[in-house]
Design a protein around this motif. Structure first.
Motif, mmCIF file in Angstrom:
data_model
loop_
_atom_site.group_PDB
_atom_site.id
_atom_site.type_symbol
_atom_site.label_atom_id
_atom_site.label_comp_id
_atom_site.label_asym_id
_atom_site.label_seq_id
_atom_site.Cartn_x
_atom_site.Cartn_y
_atom_site.Cartn_z
ATOM 1 N N ILE A 78 -19.210 -15.201 1.972
ATOM 2 C CA ILE A 78 -17.913 -15.227 1.290
ATOM 3 C C ILE A 78 -17.142 -13.934 1.568
ATOM 4 C CG2 ILE A 78 -16.800 -15.226 -0.980
ATOM 5 C CD1 ILE A 78 -19.225 -17.049 -1.875
ATOM 6 N N ALA A 79 -17.816 -12.781 1.437
ATOM 7 C CA ALA A 79 -17.165 -11.483 1.663
ATOM 8 C C ALA A 79 -16.722 -11.313 3.111
ATOM 9 C CB ALA A 79 -18.115 -10.350 1.273
ATOM 10 N N SER A 80 -17.337 -12.043 4.024
ATOM 11 C CA SER A 80 -16.977 -11.964 5.446
ATOM 12 C C SER A 80 -15.852 -12.926 5.811
ATOM 13 C CB SER A 80 -18.214 -12.262 6.310
ATOM 14 O OG SER A 80 -19.206 -11.298 6.090
ATOM 15 N N ILE A 100 -22.190 -20.259 -10.608
ATOM 16 C CA ILE A 100 -21.348 -19.211 -10.034
ATOM 17 C C ILE A 100 -20.253 -19.817 -9.164
ATOM 18 C CG2 ILE A 100 -21.319 -17.153 -8.546
ATOM 19 C CD1 ILE A 100 -24.282 -16.744 -9.317
ATOM 20 N N GLN A 101 -19.042 -19.311 -9.310
ATOM 21 C CA GLN A 101 -17.934 -19.621 -8.412
ATOM 22 C C GLN A 101 -17.508 -18.280 -7.831
ATOM 23 O OE1 GLN A 101 -17.359 -20.695 -11.909
ATOM 24 N NE2 GLN A 101 -18.675 -22.385 -11.360
ATOM 25 N N ALA A 102 -17.448 -18.194 -6.502
ATOM 26 C CA ALA A 102 -17.123 -16.917 -5.872
ATOM 27 C C ALA A 102 -16.105 -17.098 -4.758
ATOM 28 C CB ALA A 102 -18.403 -16.272 -5.323
ATOM 29 N N PHE A 103 -15.275 -16.077 -4.589
ATOM 30 C CA PHE A 103 -14.300 -16.059 -3.496
ATOM 31 C C PHE A 103 -14.083 -14.617 -3.069
ATOM 32 C CE2 PHE A 103 -11.741 -15.162 -7.166
ATOM 33 C CZ PHE A 103 -10.748 -14.308 -6.723
ATOM 34 N N SER A 104 -13.431 -14.433 -1.940
ATOM 35 C CA SER A 104 -13.174 -13.094 -1.420
ATOM 36 C C SER A 104 -11.698 -12.745 -1.562
ATOM 37 C CB SER A 104 -13.578 -13.004 0.051
ATOM 38 O OG SER A 104 -13.266 -11.713 0.556
ATOM 39 N N PRO A 105 -11.366 -11.710 -2.382
ATOM 40 C CA PRO A 105 -9.963 -11.311 -2.504
ATOM 41 C C PRO A 105 -9.491 -10.491 -1.309
ATOM 42 C CG PRO A 105 -11.318 -9.910 -3.867
ATOM 43 C CD PRO A 105 -12.240 -10.939 -3.255
ATOM 44 N N LYS A 106 -10.433 -9.818 -0.628
ATOM 45 C CA LYS A 106 -10.116 -9.068 0.588
ATOM 46 C C LYS A 106 -11.405 -8.858 1.367
ATOM 47 C CE LYS A 106 -10.299 -4.457 -1.554
ATOM 48 N NZ LYS A 106 -9.551 -3.207 -1.771
ATOM 49 N N PRO A 107 -11.313 -8.561 2.657
ATOM 50 C CA PRO A 107 -12.516 -8.447 3.490
ATOM 51 C C PRO A 107 -13.551 -7.469 2.909
ATOM 52 C CG PRO A 107 -10.567 -8.421 4.867
ATOM 53 C CD PRO A 107 -10.092 -8.363 3.440
ATOM 54 N N GLY A 108 -14.800 -7.908 2.952
ATOM 55 C CA GLY A 108 -15.903 -7.076 2.483
ATOM 56 C C GLY A 108 -16.143 -7.119 0.993
ATOM 57 N N HIS A 109 -15.326 -7.868 0.267
ATOM 58 C CA HIS A 109 -15.438 -7.937 -1.189
ATOM 59 C C HIS A 109 -15.586 -9.389 -1.638
ATOM 60 C CE1 HIS A 109 -13.563 -4.073 -0.417
ATOM 61 N NE2 HIS A 109 -13.889 -3.704 -1.651
ATOM 62 N N PHE A 110 -16.088 -9.563 -2.840
ATOM 63 C CA PHE A 110 -16.105 -10.888 -3.457
ATOM 64 C C PHE A 110 -15.947 -10.760 -4.958
ATOM 65 C CE2 PHE A 110 -20.560 -9.650 -3.592
ATOM 66 C CZ PHE A 110 -20.978 -10.058 -4.853
#
Length: 196
Positions: A78-80, A100-110
């Motif tokens: 996700i972070a990638s 869990i629901q996860a997404f990446s707001p910007k590269p390298g982060h989740f």
């Protein structure tokens, strides 16, 4: 922007679900840990963990990586830049199931939104057990027998081998029920099931 920031902060501070903004740590391109950058109050209530800001998951809950490598792979994906994902995971360190629901707001982060679903998982397991087992004896019921027998017949045909089915009857069971009552008949069935 100021109003939007206040609304955003208020929203996450009051959410009943846990929220964590994290930075993924990669070693040689492989996700190996993550650092907590922000967590909401519900995070602390749900996990029972104190101050985690600026700390790696390996510091906060040692052993989680070894017990849940798939969790780190998902967060890493996700972070990638991978798509948002929803999944359930059992965390041994907490001895609980999390949704869990996860997404990446910007590269390298989740960002992970999560809630404890242990009771729901236990209830689902209980319902599944009741659907396939007799409530009195705990033995597999007719539905489970038909399903397993169908699978076994297919396997026997495929492997060109024989299959046997053993039928067991309790002699004079009706007489026991009639003479001593259904309660005694139930006890006999439970004892027979335990012996089987």
């Amino acid at each position: 922007l100021s109003i939007a920031g206040e609304v955003f902060t208020d929203f996450f501070e009051k959410m009943p679900n846990g929220v964590a903004l994290c930075k993924m740590v990669f070693t040689e391109g492989k996700p190996t840990d993550f650092v907590h950058l922000y967590v909401n109050p519900a995070f602390h209530e749900i996990t029972g963990r104190g101050s985690v800001i600026g700390k790696r998951m390996s510091e906060v809950a040692p052993g989680v990586l070894d017990e849940n490598p798939e969790l780190f792979e998902l967060y890493g994906r996700i972070a990638s830049g991978g798509p948002a994902e929803s999944f359930d995971v059992y965390v041994e360190a907490d001895q609980r199931w999390f949704s869990i629901q996860a997404f990446s707001p910007k590269p390298g982060h989740f960002v992970a939104f999560f809630d404890v679903i242990s009771e729901r998982k236990a209830a689902a397991a209980r319902i599944d057990h009741l659907a396939h087992h007799d409530a009195l004896t705990g033995l597999a019921n007719r539905y489970a027998l038909e399903s397993r027998l169908a699978q076994s017949l297919l396997a026997a045909r495929r492997e060109n081998r024989q299959l046997a089915v053993l039928l067991i009857d309790l002699d004079r069971f009706k007489l026991i029920n009639d003479a001593l009552g259904h309660h005694v008949g139930d006890l006999l069935l439970i004892e027979a099931a335990q012996r089987l």
